[in-house]
Design a protein around this motif. Sequence first.
Motif, PDB file in Angstrom:
ATOM      1  N   GLY A 120     -50.945 -55.575 -26.741  1.00  0.00           N
ATOM      2  CA  GLY A 120     -51.075 -53.948 -25.943  1.00  0.00           C
ATOM      3  C   GLY A 120     -51.146 -52.727 -27.044  1.00  0.00           C
ATOM      4  O   GLY A 120     -51.342 -51.717 -26.847  1.00  0.00           O
ATOM      5  N   GLN A 121     -50.206 -53.056 -28.279  1.00  0.00           N
ATOM      6  CA  GLN A 121     -50.148 -52.002 -29.007  1.00  0.00           C
ATOM      7  C   GLN A 121     -51.326 -51.738 -29.977  1.00  0.00           C
ATOM      8  O   GLN A 121     -52.089 -52.710 -30.488  1.00  0.00           O
ATOM      9  N   ALA A 122     -51.198 -50.213 -30.041  1.00  0.00           N
ATOM     10  CA  ALA A 122     -52.555 -49.865 -31.098  1.00  0.00           C
ATOM     11  C   ALA A 122     -52.111 -50.016 -32.353  1.00  0.00           C
ATOM     12  O   ALA A 122     -51.007 -49.715 -32.835  1.00  0.00           O
ATOM     13  N   VAL A 123     -53.045 -50.805 -33.184  1.00  0.00           N
ATOM     14  CA  VAL A 123     -52.699 -50.624 -34.660  1.00  0.00           C
ATOM     15  C   VAL A 123     -54.012 -49.780 -35.376  1.00  0.00           C
ATOM     16  O   VAL A 123     -55.111 -49.727 -35.114  1.00  0.00           O
ATOM     17  N   ALA A 124     -53.660 -49.330 -36.744  1.00  0.00           N
ATOM     18  CA  ALA A 124     -54.746 -48.940 -37.424  1.00  0.00           C
ATOM     19  C   ALA A 124     -55.203 -49.837 -38.495  1.00  0.00           C
ATOM     20  O   ALA A 124     -54.402 -50.758 -38.916  1.00  0.00           O
ATOM     21  N   GLU A 125     -56.408 -49.596 -39.232  1.00  0.00           N
ATOM     22  CA  GLU A 125     -56.684 -50.406 -39.945  1.00  0.00           C
ATOM     23  C   GLU A 125     -55.621 -50.599 -41.293  1.00  0.00           C
ATOM     24  O   GLU A 125     -55.111 -49.477 -41.759  1.00  0.00           O
ATOM     25  N   GLY A 126     -55.233 -51.807 -41.562  1.00  0.00           N
ATOM     26  CA  GLY A 126     -54.158 -51.729 -42.789  1.00  0.00           C
ATOM     27  C   GLY A 126     -52.765 -52.121 -42.277  1.00  0.00           C
ATOM     28  O   GLY A 126     -52.023 -52.249 -43.137  1.00  0.00           O
ATOM     29  N   ASP A 127     -52.636 -51.776 -41.139  1.00  0.00           N
ATOM     30  CA  ASP A 127     -51.176 -51.860 -40.716  1.00  0.00           C
ATOM     31  C   ASP A 127     -50.880 -53.394 -40.515  1.00  0.00           C
ATOM     32  O   ASP A 127     -51.592 -54.340 -40.383  1.00  0.00           O
ATOM     33  N   MET A 138     -43.628 -63.588 -49.673  1.00  0.00           N
ATOM     34  CA  MET A 138     -44.080 -63.050 -48.377  1.00  0.00           C
ATOM     35  C   MET A 138     -45.298 -62.004 -48.571  1.00  0.00           C
ATOM     36  O   MET A 138     -45.342 -60.979 -49.060  1.00  0.00           O
ATOM     37  N   ASN A 139     -46.233 -62.576 -47.851  1.00  0.00           N
ATOM     38  CA  ASN A 139     -47.633 -61.991 -47.861  1.00  0.00           C
ATOM     39  C   ASN A 139     -47.942 -61.173 -46.676  1.00  0.00           C
ATOM     40  O   ASN A 139     -48.196 -61.598 -45.456  1.00  0.00           O
ATOM     41  N   HIS A 140     -48.226 -59.819 -46.589  1.00  0.00           N
ATOM     42  CA  HIS A 140     -48.194 -59.024 -45.470  1.00  0.00           C
ATOM     43  C   HIS A 140     -49.553 -59.204 -45.175  1.00  0.00           C
ATOM     44  O   HIS A 140     -50.420 -59.025 -45.810  1.00  0.00           O
ATOM     45  N   ILE A 141     -49.783 -59.552 -43.666  1.00  0.00           N
ATOM     46  CA  ILE A 141     -51.375 -59.645 -43.283  1.00  0.00           C
ATOM     47  C   ILE A 141     -51.533 -58.174 -42.721  1.00  0.00           C
ATOM     48  O   ILE A 141     -51.145 -58.011 -41.586  1.00  0.00           O
ATOM     49  N   GLY A 147     -57.415 -50.825 -33.529  1.00  0.00           N
ATOM     50  CA  GLY A 147     -57.840 -51.322 -32.376  1.00  0.00           C
ATOM     51  C   GLY A 147     -56.301 -51.542 -31.693  1.00  0.00           C
ATOM     52  O   GLY A 147     -55.502 -51.091 -32.088  1.00  0.00           O
ATOM     53  N   THR A 148     -56.497 -52.570 -30.657  1.00  0.00           N
ATOM     54  CA  THR A 148     -55.435 -52.713 -29.988  1.00  0.00           C
ATOM     55  C   THR A 148     -55.198 -54.387 -30.041  1.00  0.00           C
ATOM     56  O   THR A 148     -56.310 -55.031 -30.044  1.00  0.00           O
ATOM     57  N   VAL A 149     -53.815 -54.723 -30.116  1.00  0.00           N
ATOM     58  CA  VAL A 149     -53.592 -56.245 -30.243  1.00  0.00           C
ATOM     59  C   VAL A 149     -53.703 -56.862 -29.061  1.00  0.00           C
ATOM     60  O   VAL A 149     -53.073 -56.407 -27.727  1.00  0.00           O
ATOM     61  N   LYS A 150     -54.835 -57.554 -28.706  1.00  0.00           N
ATOM     62  CA  LYS A 150     -55.141 -58.119 -27.365  1.00  0.00           C
ATOM     63  C   LYS A 150     -54.398 -59.676 -26.868  1.00  0.00           C
ATOM     64  O   LYS A 150     -54.098 -59.745 -26.015  1.00  0.00           O
ATOM     65  N   ARG A 151     -54.085 -60.173 -28.058  1.00  0.00           N
ATOM     66  CA  ARG A 151     -53.571 -61.685 -27.972  1.00  0.00           C
ATOM     67  C   ARG A 151     -52.802 -61.920 -29.099  1.00  0.00           C
ATOM     68  O   ARG A 151     -53.259 -61.600 -30.400  1.00  0.00           O
ATOM     69  N   VAL A 168     -55.806 -61.347 -31.845  1.00  0.00           N
ATOM     70  CA  VAL A 168     -57.042 -60.816 -31.574  1.00  0.00           C
ATOM     71  C   VAL A 168     -56.697 -59.406 -31.525  1.00  0.00           C
ATOM     72  O   VAL A 168     -55.880 -58.859 -30.900  1.00  0.00           O
ATOM     73  N   VAL A 169     -57.424 -58.731 -32.357  1.00  0.00           N
ATOM     74  CA  VAL A 169     -57.385 -57.035 -32.357  1.00  0.00           C
ATOM     75  C   VAL A 169     -58.658 -56.669 -32.165  1.00  0.00           C
ATOM     76  O   VAL A 169     -59.632 -56.887 -32.870  1.00  0.00           O
ATOM     77  N   GLU A 170     -58.914 -55.860 -31.115  1.00  0.00           N
ATOM     78  CA  GLU A 170     -60.417 -55.483 -30.637  1.00  0.00           C
ATOM     79  C   GLU A 170     -60.107 -53.797 -30.568  1.00  0.00           C
ATOM     80  O   GLU A 170     -59.134 -53.453 -30.340  1.00  0.00           O
TER      81      GLU A 170
END
Length: 170
Positions: A120-127, A138-141, A147-151, A168-170
């Motif tokens: 449910g959290q909103a994320v920006a491209e690159g977060d 440690m590789n940050h993905i 979008g919003t983290v759906k799953r 899943v980010v939509e």
Amino acid sequence: MSNDSQNGKHHEGDVAFIQSLAELLNASDLSELSVKREYGEHDRLTVSLSKHGKPVAFAAPAPAPAAAAAAPSAAPAAAAAQLPAVSEDPASLPGAVTSPMVGTAYLSAEPGAAPFVQIGQAVAEGDTLLIVEAMKTMNHIPSPRAGTVKRILIDDGIPVEFGTPLMVVE
């Protein structure tokens, strides 16, 4: 060039993937496991594994949609709760974020810390969505899109393969 020779060149890693699934099945309380991977419109891999003398099936990448209908039914509800990525094939979802490498996935920066993201959290491209540790690095993905983290499809600290659906980010 024939379809078989193309598939042999492009999907040599499928054998290792199937072996990993067999190890997962043997190490868990699951009795069967089914996975369908779509590599392209006419290129897919369907694998069904089962314990206790039930038939074990492997369907090579096939051009016809009938291959999906030939696959056994989804794993039991208990298995779906443990491994949602396997039973629902979220890699085919438009907002799927997959692992770019083999390693161990972590949802937070360190044990006990808050996760990078929540459903449910909103994320920006690159977060940063999570970390995949590979060879002590440690590789940050990052999120590939805003979008919003759906799953969230994995648990903290589990091993992942290249292409494993993570979120899943939509």
